[in-house]
Scaffold this motif. Structure first.
Motif, PDB file in Angstrom:
ATOM      1  N   THR A 297       0.843  -1.230   0.002  1.00 56.12           N
ATOM      2  CA  THR A 297      -0.026  -0.139   0.063  1.00 56.12           C
ATOM      3  C   THR A 297       0.784   1.210   0.111  1.00 56.12           C
ATOM      4  O   THR A 297       0.691   2.186  -0.692  1.00 56.12           O
ATOM      5  CB  THR A 297      -0.966   0.230   1.011  1.00 56.12           C
ATOM      6  OG1 THR A 297      -1.771  -1.060   1.162  1.00 56.12           O
ATOM      7  CG2 THR A 297      -1.930   1.270   1.347  1.00 56.12           C
ATOM      8  N   ASN A 298       1.938   1.374   0.845  1.00 57.37           N
ATOM      9  CA  ASN A 298       2.726   2.298   0.939  1.00 57.37           C
ATOM     10  C   ASN A 298       3.647   2.636  -0.184  1.00 57.37           C
ATOM     11  O   ASN A 298       3.542   3.646  -0.885  1.00 57.37           O
ATOM     12  CB  ASN A 298       3.707   2.341   2.047  1.00 57.37           C
ATOM     13  CG  ASN A 298       4.595   3.314   2.319  1.00 57.37           C
ATOM     14  OD1 ASN A 298       5.634   3.447   1.412  1.00 57.37           O
ATOM     15  ND2 ASN A 298       4.639   4.276   3.326  1.00 57.37           N
ATOM     16  N   ARG A 299       3.963   1.421  -1.047  1.00 58.00           N
ATOM     17  CA  ARG A 299       4.682   1.406  -2.330  1.00 58.00           C
ATOM     18  C   ARG A 299       3.741   2.006  -3.312  1.00 58.00           C
ATOM     19  O   ARG A 299       4.144   2.966  -4.128  1.00 58.00           O
ATOM     20  CB  ARG A 299       5.421   0.211  -2.632  1.00 58.00           C
ATOM     21  CG  ARG A 299       6.387   0.045  -1.647  1.00 58.00           C
ATOM     22  CD  ARG A 299       7.222  -1.245  -2.010  1.00 58.00           C
ATOM     23  NE  ARG A 299       8.230  -1.526  -1.260  1.00 58.00           N
ATOM     24  CZ  ARG A 299       9.124  -2.425  -1.311  1.00 58.00           C
ATOM     25  NH1 ARG A 299       9.133  -3.379  -2.059  1.00 58.00           N
ATOM     26  NH2 ARG A 299      10.084  -2.303  -0.356  1.00 58.00           N
ATOM     27  N   VAL A 300       2.579   1.508  -3.465  1.00 62.22           N
ATOM     28  CA  VAL A 300       1.859   1.971  -4.490  1.00 62.22           C
ATOM     29  C   VAL A 300       1.304   3.464  -4.404  1.00 62.22           C
ATOM     30  O   VAL A 300       1.202   4.420  -5.265  1.00 62.22           O
ATOM     31  CB  VAL A 300       0.222   1.217  -4.609  1.00 62.22           C
ATOM     32  CG1 VAL A 300      -0.801   1.869  -5.461  1.00 62.22           C
ATOM     33  CG2 VAL A 300       0.599  -0.139  -5.096  1.00 62.22           C
ATOM     34  N   ASP A 301       1.161   3.944  -2.918  1.00 66.36           N
ATOM     35  CA  ASP A 301       0.927   5.327  -2.704  1.00 66.36           C
ATOM     36  C   ASP A 301       2.165   6.226  -3.201  1.00 66.36           C
ATOM     37  O   ASP A 301       1.875   7.396  -3.995  1.00 66.36           O
ATOM     38  CB  ASP A 301       0.565   5.696  -1.294  1.00 66.36           C
ATOM     39  CG  ASP A 301      -0.453   5.038  -0.758  1.00 66.36           C
ATOM     40  OD1 ASP A 301      -1.417   4.868  -1.638  1.00 66.36           O
ATOM     41  OD2 ASP A 301      -0.596   4.875   0.513  1.00 66.36           O
ATOM     42  N   ARG A 302       3.280   5.846  -3.214  1.00 65.30           N
ATOM     43  CA  ARG A 302       4.273   6.696  -3.459  1.00 65.30           C
ATOM     44  C   ARG A 302       4.624   6.565  -4.824  1.00 65.30           C
ATOM     45  O   ARG A 302       5.020   7.897  -5.394  1.00 65.30           O
ATOM     46  CB  ARG A 302       5.754   6.260  -2.616  1.00 65.30           C
ATOM     47  CG  ARG A 302       5.656   6.340  -1.195  1.00 65.30           C
ATOM     48  CD  ARG A 302       6.747   5.720  -0.233  1.00 65.30           C
ATOM     49  NE  ARG A 302       8.007   6.335  -0.837  1.00 65.30           N
ATOM     50  CZ  ARG A 302       8.999   5.756  -0.032  1.00 65.30           C
ATOM     51  NH1 ARG A 302       9.033   5.138   0.762  1.00 65.30           N
ATOM     52  NH2 ARG A 302      10.229   6.482  -0.529  1.00 65.30           N
ATOM     53  N   LEU A 303       4.352   5.392  -5.534  1.00 68.84           N
ATOM     54  CA  LEU A 303       4.629   5.480  -6.956  1.00 68.84           C
ATOM     55  C   LEU A 303       3.323   6.222  -7.718  1.00 68.84           C
ATOM     56  O   LEU A 303       3.558   6.944  -8.684  1.00 68.84           O
ATOM     57  CB  LEU A 303       4.421   3.823  -7.372  1.00 68.84           C
ATOM     58  CG  LEU A 303       5.697   3.281  -7.496  1.00 68.84           C
ATOM     59  CD1 LEU A 303       5.501   1.704  -7.457  1.00 68.84           C
ATOM     60  CD2 LEU A 303       6.945   4.033  -8.331  1.00 68.84           C
ATOM     61  N   THR A 304       2.166   6.263  -7.038  1.00 71.56           N
ATOM     62  CA  THR A 304       1.128   7.072  -7.501  1.00 71.56           C
ATOM     63  C   THR A 304       1.529   8.691  -7.551  1.00 71.56           C
ATOM     64  O   THR A 304       1.230   9.508  -8.406  1.00 71.56           O
ATOM     65  CB  THR A 304      -0.258   6.975  -6.727  1.00 71.56           C
ATOM     66  OG1 THR A 304      -0.539   5.487  -6.980  1.00 71.56           O
ATOM     67  CG2 THR A 304      -1.331   7.814  -7.143  1.00 71.56           C
ATOM     68  N   GLU A 305       2.127   9.167  -6.260  1.00 71.97           N
ATOM     69  CA  GLU A 305       2.606  10.411  -6.161  1.00 71.97           C
ATOM     70  C   GLU A 305       3.576  10.712  -7.053  1.00 71.97           C
ATOM     71  O   GLU A 305       3.607  12.160  -7.598  1.00 71.97           O
ATOM     72  CB  GLU A 305       3.043  10.652  -4.722  1.00 71.97           C
ATOM     73  CG  GLU A 305       2.141  10.578  -3.873  1.00 71.97           C
ATOM     74  CD  GLU A 305       2.900  10.606  -2.299  1.00 71.97           C
ATOM     75  OE1 GLU A 305       4.105  10.807  -2.253  1.00 71.97           O
ATOM     76  OE2 GLU A 305       2.171  10.390  -1.214  1.00 71.97           O
ATOM     77  N   ARG A 306       4.477   9.896  -7.815  1.00 77.15           N
ATOM     78  CA  ARG A 306       5.589  10.214  -8.768  1.00 77.15           C
ATOM     79  C   ARG A 306       4.892  10.071 -10.074  1.00 77.15           C
ATOM     80  O   ARG A 306       5.509  10.421 -10.927  1.00 77.15           O
ATOM     81  CB  ARG A 306       6.589   9.187  -8.664  1.00 77.15           C
ATOM     82  CG  ARG A 306       7.317   9.406  -7.295  1.00 77.15           C
ATOM     83  CD  ARG A 306       9.013   8.783  -7.557  1.00 77.15           C
ATOM     84  NE  ARG A 306       9.574   9.386  -8.328  1.00 77.15           N
ATOM     85  CZ  ARG A 306      10.989   9.013  -8.745  1.00 77.15           C
ATOM     86  NH1 ARG A 306      11.362   7.719  -8.176  1.00 77.15           N
ATOM     87  NH2 ARG A 306      11.430   9.527  -9.401  1.00 77.15           N
ATOM     88  N   GLY A 307       3.629   9.619 -10.361  1.00 79.09           N
ATOM     89  CA  GLY A 307       3.208   9.761 -11.484  1.00 79.09           C
ATOM     90  C   GLY A 307       3.246   8.480 -12.427  1.00 79.09           C
ATOM     91  O   GLY A 307       3.013   8.332 -13.413  1.00 79.09           O
ATOM     92  N   TYR A 308       3.981   7.372 -11.691  1.00 82.39           N
ATOM     93  CA  TYR A 308       4.293   5.990 -12.340  1.00 82.39           C
ATOM     94  C   TYR A 308       3.227   4.896 -12.549  1.00 82.39           C
ATOM     95  O   TYR A 308       3.217   4.090 -13.235  1.00 82.39           O
ATOM     96  CB  TYR A 308       5.409   5.482 -11.581  1.00 82.39           C
ATOM     97  CG  TYR A 308       6.772   6.348 -11.825  1.00 82.39           C
ATOM     98  CD1 TYR A 308       7.021   7.238 -12.806  1.00 82.39           C
ATOM     99  CD2 TYR A 308       7.866   5.942 -10.994  1.00 82.39           C
ATOM    100  CE1 TYR A 308       8.152   7.866 -13.145  1.00 82.39           C
ATOM    101  CE2 TYR A 308       9.044   6.673 -11.350  1.00 82.39           C
ATOM    102  CZ  TYR A 308       9.247   7.437 -12.329  1.00 82.39           C
ATOM    103  OH  TYR A 308      10.473   8.410 -12.278  1.00 82.39           O
ATOM    104  N   VAL A 309       2.367   4.965 -11.553  1.00 82.87           N
ATOM    105  CA  VAL A 309       1.028   4.232 -11.360  1.00 82.87           C
ATOM    106  C   VAL A 309      -0.301   4.894 -10.936  1.00 82.87           C
ATOM    107  O   VAL A 309      -0.132   6.074 -10.467  1.00 82.87           O
ATOM    108  CB  VAL A 309       1.288   2.966 -10.404  1.00 82.87           C
ATOM    109  CG1 VAL A 309       2.592   2.339 -10.631  1.00 82.87           C
ATOM    110  CG2 VAL A 309       1.474   3.385  -8.999  1.00 82.87           C
TER     111      VAL A 309
END
Length: 162
Positions: free
Chosen positions: A87-99
């Protein structure tokens, strides 16, 4: 040709001649190679502006093929992390615009994590850089030996993963 493991084995053989040091010769080299590979991976990813954990998630999505989507549960299996970590990783990747997250059409309570165009470019670039670095690590080994080594390592790994 000699390496540091030869010195280590010689010292152990001197101190413990009663032991079969064959496993030490193999696994000490595998361990050292793993550390060198980890260093090469980190450098390759750093040059492309991503972290190793980011690559792991993005690569799992890229390998899934079009439309580059997986459930968080499948991503957990692919990357060997817990639910909270994912969950944390997806949140962070979403913030970066990668997912991006989207509702799962097959499960109205579920969600799919999808690779964005920017995420695809990032993972493709990092993977190409990684392949170049791995090729450098194997440069001294002839192609036939590379294939044989891959098969030998598979013979060790397959029963352990079963």
């Amino acid at each position: 040709m000699h390496d540091d493991v030869d010195l280590l084995v010689q010292a152990w053989h001197r101190e413990r001649p009663d032991l079969d040091l064959g496993p030490v010769e193999v696994f000490s080299r595998v361990s050292r190679l793993s550390r060198l590979l980890d260093r090469a991976r980190r450098q390759a990813f750093h040059e492309r502006g991503i972290e190793p954990w980011e690559f792991d998630v993005l690569a799992a999505l890229r390998r899934a093929g079009e439309p580059y989507e997986l459930s968080p549960g499948r991503l957990m299996v692919e990357t060997l992390v817990t639910s909270g970590t994912m969950t944390n990783r997806v949140d962070r990747l979403t913030e970066r615009g990668y997912v991006q997250r989207a509702p799962d059409p097959a499960d109205r309570r579920g969600v799919l994590v999808g690779l964005t165009d920017e995420g695809r470019l990032a993972v493709d670039s990092a993977f190409a850089e990684l392949i170049d670095r791995e090729r450098e690590l194997l440069a001294q080994l002839p192609e036939d030996d590379r294939s044989r080594l891959a098969q030998l390592l598979k013979s060790v790994m397959a029963p352990l993963e079963a």
